[in-house]
Design a protein around this motif. Structure first.
Motif, PDB file in Angstrom:
ATOM      1  N   THR A  50       0.815  -1.215   0.000  1.00 55.12           N
ATOM      2  CA  THR A  50       0.000   0.000   0.000  1.00 55.12           C
ATOM      3  C   THR A  50       0.846   1.262   0.000  1.00 55.12           C
ATOM      4  N   GLY A  51       2.128   1.132   0.356  1.00 54.73           N
ATOM      5  CA  GLY A  51       2.989   2.307   0.428  1.00 54.73           C
ATOM      6  C   GLY A  51       2.980   2.970   1.801  1.00 54.73           C
ATOM      7  N   ARG A  52       2.005   2.652   2.637  1.00 56.75           N
ATOM      8  CA  ARG A  52       1.912   3.195   4.000  1.00 56.75           C
ATOM      9  C   ARG A  52       1.589   2.047   4.955  1.00 56.75           C
ATOM     10  N   ALA A  53       2.485   1.075   4.977  1.00 61.80           N
ATOM     11  CA  ALA A  53       2.219  -0.144   5.743  1.00 61.80           C
ATOM     12  C   ALA A  53       2.090   0.167   7.233  1.00 61.80           C
ATOM     13  N   ASN A  54       2.935   1.055   7.762  1.00 60.30           N
ATOM     14  CA  ASN A  54       2.884   1.351   9.197  1.00 60.30           C
ATOM     15  C   ASN A  54       1.546   1.978   9.580  1.00 60.30           C
ATOM     16  N   TYR A  55       1.061   2.887   8.746  1.00 60.48           N
ATOM     17  CA  TYR A  55      -0.216   3.552   9.041  1.00 60.48           C
ATOM     18  C   TYR A  55      -1.365   2.547   9.057  1.00 60.48           C
ATOM     19  N   PHE A  56      -1.442   1.718   8.030  1.00 64.62           N
ATOM     20  CA  PHE A  56      -2.559   0.775   7.944  1.00 64.62           C
ATOM     21  C   PHE A  56      -2.429  -0.327   9.006  1.00 64.62           C
ATOM     22  N   LYS A  99      -1.296  16.178  13.179  1.00 66.57           N
ATOM     23  CA  LYS A  99      -1.015  15.407  11.960  1.00 66.57           C
ATOM     24  C   LYS A  99       0.475  15.258  11.724  1.00 66.57           C
ATOM     25  N   GLU A 100       1.251  16.292  11.992  1.00 67.47           N
ATOM     26  CA  GLU A 100       2.697  16.221  11.768  1.00 67.47           C
ATOM     27  C   GLU A 100       3.357  15.218  12.711  1.00 67.47           C
ATOM     28  N   ALA A 101       2.929  15.221  13.993  1.00 75.18           N
ATOM     29  CA  ALA A 101       3.526  14.289  14.948  1.00 75.18           C
ATOM     30  C   ALA A 101       3.171  12.839  14.607  1.00 75.18           C
ATOM     31  N   LEU A 102       1.943  12.599  14.184  1.00 74.75           N
ATOM     32  CA  LEU A 102       1.567  11.240  13.788  1.00 74.75           C
ATOM     33  C   LEU A 102       2.311  10.804  12.529  1.00 74.75           C
ATOM     34  N   SER A 103       2.563  11.741  11.620  1.00 76.78           N
ATOM     35  CA  SER A 103       3.322  11.399  10.409  1.00 76.78           C
ATOM     36  C   SER A 103       4.731  10.961  10.763  1.00 76.78           C
ATOM     37  N   GLU A 104       5.361  11.665  11.718  1.00 74.42           N
ATOM     38  CA  GLU A 104       6.702  11.258  12.141  1.00 74.42           C
ATOM     39  C   GLU A 104       6.668   9.907  12.863  1.00 74.42           C
ATOM     40  N   LEU A 105       5.613   9.668  13.638  1.00 75.10           N
ATOM     41  CA  LEU A 105       5.515   8.392  14.345  1.00 75.10           C
ATOM     42  C   LEU A 105       5.360   7.220  13.385  1.00 75.10           C
ATOM     43  N   MET A 106       4.608   7.412  12.312  1.00 75.22           N
ATOM     44  CA  MET A 106       4.347   6.335  11.357  1.00 75.22           C
ATOM     45  C   MET A 106       5.289   6.349  10.171  1.00 75.22           C
ATOM     46  N   GLU A 107       6.180   7.342  10.119  1.00 70.03           N
ATOM     47  CA  GLU A 107       7.194   7.420   9.059  1.00 70.03           C
ATOM     48  C   GLU A 107       6.553   7.461   7.687  1.00 70.03           C
ATOM     49  N   ALA A 108       5.462   8.173   7.579  1.00 67.26           N
ATOM     50  CA  ALA A 108       4.773   8.324   6.287  1.00 67.26           C
ATOM     51  C   ALA A 108       3.897   9.562   6.368  1.00 67.26           C
ATOM     52  N   GLY A 109       3.777  10.237   5.241  1.00 68.07           N
ATOM     53  CA  GLY A 109       2.929  11.413   5.201  1.00 68.07           C
ATOM     54  C   GLY A 109       1.456  11.057   5.306  1.00 68.07           C
ATOM     55  N   LEU A 110       0.704  11.845   6.051  1.00 70.26           N
ATOM     56  CA  LEU A 110      -0.715  11.602   6.258  1.00 70.26           C
ATOM     57  C   LEU A 110      -1.522  12.722   5.617  1.00 70.26           C
ATOM     58  N   THR A 111      -2.530  12.337   4.884  1.00 74.99           N
ATOM     59  CA  THR A 111      -3.474  13.315   4.370  1.00 74.99           C
ATOM     60  C   THR A 111      -4.506  13.641   5.452  1.00 74.99           C
TER      61      THR A 111
END
Length: 351
Positions: A50-56, A99-111
Motif C-alpha cells: 500500500t505504500g503506508r504499511a505502518n499507518y494501515f 497530523k505532523e507528529a503522527l506522520s513522524e511516528l508512522m514514518e509516512a505522510g498523512l493526508t
C-alpha cells in the motif's frame, strides 16, 4: 514495371529459416546452467504494497482493539447504553497528537482524510475506556489507556490544566492569599477569619451546659433601654441595639473609608461579603498597585470573592452565580495615531 513488382512480391513471400547449427539435447547435459533468481521474501505485513504499511497496520490494530473491547463490554452488559445514560457520562477531553507528529511516528505522510479516520478510531476507543472506567472495570480501562497513551501528546497534563482555577493557599495562621486583577490594577489579598468576642455570661452558660448536659442553658437577657426622646410607652422599653460586627479592611495599610472616598468603590468591595452573608466574619489586608480607583476596587473585590469561596466552599455557587469569581475581561482601548484618544478626534478646523 508490373512484371518487376510480381517478381519482387513472389521473392518476399518465401519464408526464411535460421542458419544456426543444430545442437542435440544430449550434448547439453554436462553444461552448467545459469543460477535461477532467488525467491522474493514474503512481506511481513499484508499492507506492504500500500505504500503506508505502518499507518494501515496501526489502523487495523486499533480497529481490532475496538472490536474486542466492544465484545467485552457487551459480555459485561454495559453496551448498548441508553441515551439518558450517555448524556450523564463525564465529558471527554482527548489531547491527540497533531497530523505532523503522527506522520513522524508512522514514518509516512498523512493526508487530512487519513488523519481524521485515525482520530475517529482513537475517539471510539476512548469512549469505550470511559464506559469501562465509569462501570468500575479498571483493569479493562487501564489496558485501553496503555494503547491510547502512544498517540497522546506529551504535555497532556499541562493542556488539561489550562484554564482551571488554582487552589487557594493557606499559611500556618489560617490566612488565605489570593490575587485579583481589573484593567491595569492588581490586588494581593490576605483574608483571615475574625475572632468572635465571647462575653463572660456566654462563657459561664457554656461551662454550665458542659457540666449539666440535661439542662438547657438560659438565653442571655438583653437589657431594655428606651429610645431617646420617649419617656413613656412601648418605645421607652425598646431593647438595646444589637451590635453588628464589622469587617476590618486595610488597603495599603490605610482604612477602606480613607483609601476609597467614593461610595461606589466601597460598595463594590463589600458586595462579596453581602452576597455570601459573611459581613463581619473575616478581616482583609490588601496591597493594590496600578490603575485608578475603579480598577483597584474591582481587583480587590475579585480577590476577596476568591478568598471567601476558599474559606467557605458553601458560598461558592452564590458568588459564581453573581459573577464575582470571574475577572472582568474589559480593558482600556489603546490610543490611535491621529486621534486624541482611542476614538476621540481632534477639533476640525477649516483653515
Amino acid at each position: 514495371m508490373n512484371i518487376a513488382k510480381q517478381v519482387a512480391g513472389g521473392a518476399l513471400r518465401f519464408r526464411t529459416y535460421a542458419t544456426a547449427a543444430y545442437v542435440p539435447p544430449a550434448s547439453l547435459e554436462g553444461m552448467q546452467r545459469a543460477r535461477p533468481p532467488p525467491p522474493k521474501p514474503k512481506p511481513e505485513s499484508p499492507t506492504f504494497y500500500t505504500g503506508r504499511a505502518n499507518y494501515f497496520d496501526q489502523l487495523l490494530a486499533l480497529e481490532k482493539a475496538a472490536k474486542q473491547t466492544r465484545t467485552a463490554l457487551q459480555e459485561l452488559q454495559i453496551l448498548p447504553l441508553p441515551r439518558f445514560a450517555q448524556q450523564n457520562l463525564p465529558p471527554l477531553r482527548p489531547v491527540w497528537k497533531n497530523k505532523e507528529a503522527l506522520s513522524e511516528l508512522m514514518e509516512a505522510g498523512l493526508t487530512t482524510s487519513r488523519y481524521r479516520r485515525f482520530i475517529g478510531q482513537l475517539n471510539q476507543l476512548n469512549e469505550y475506556r470511559r464506559l469501562a472506567e465509569v462501570a468500575g472495570h479498571m483493569a479493562l480501562a487501564e489496558r485501553i489507556q496503555r494503547v491510547l497513551d502512544m498517540f497522546e501528546r506529551e504535555n497532556k497534563d499541562a493542556i488539561l490544566a489550562h484554564g482551571k482555577r488554582k487552589p487557594v493557599k493557606f499559611d500556618e495562621f489560617g490566612r488565605s492569599y489570593t490575587i485579583g486583577r481589573r484593567k491595569e490594577s492588581t490586588a494581593r489579598v490576605w483574608v483571615i477569619a475574625a475572632k468572635e468576642a465571647t462575653s463572660s455570661s456566654t462563657a459561664a452558660a457554656t461551662s454550665q451546659g458542659d457540666s449539666q448536659p440535661s439542662q438547657e442553658a438560659p438565653l442571655p437577657s438583653v437589657p431594655a433601654t428606651g429610645i431617646p426622646g420617649f419617656t413613656s410607652g412601648p418605645l421607652s422599653m425598646a431593647p438595646a441595639p444589637v451590635k453588628v460586627p464589622t469587617t476590618n479592611i486595610l488597603v495599603n495599610n490605610i482604612p477602606l473609608v480613607e483609601y476609597f472616598p467614593h461610595l461606589s468603590d466601597r460598595e463594590r468591595i463589600i458586595r462579596p461579603f453581602r452576597i455570601a452573608g459573611l459581613i463581619g466574619a473575616f478581616n482583609v489586608f490588601a496591597l493594590v498597585r496600578g490603575g485608578g480607583s475603579t480598577g483597584q476596587s474591582g481587583a480587590l473585590a475579585l480577590g476577596i470573592a476568591k478568598a471567601l469561596a476558599a474559606h467557605v466552599p458553601e458560598v461558592e455557587p452564590l458568588l459564581r452565580k453573581a459573577k464575582m469569581l470571574k475577572r472582568d475581561p474589559r480593558m482600556v482601548e489603546r490610543k490611535k495615531t491621529g486621534r486624541a484618544k482611542a476614538r476621540k478626534a481632534y477639533t476640525w478646523v477649516k483653515r
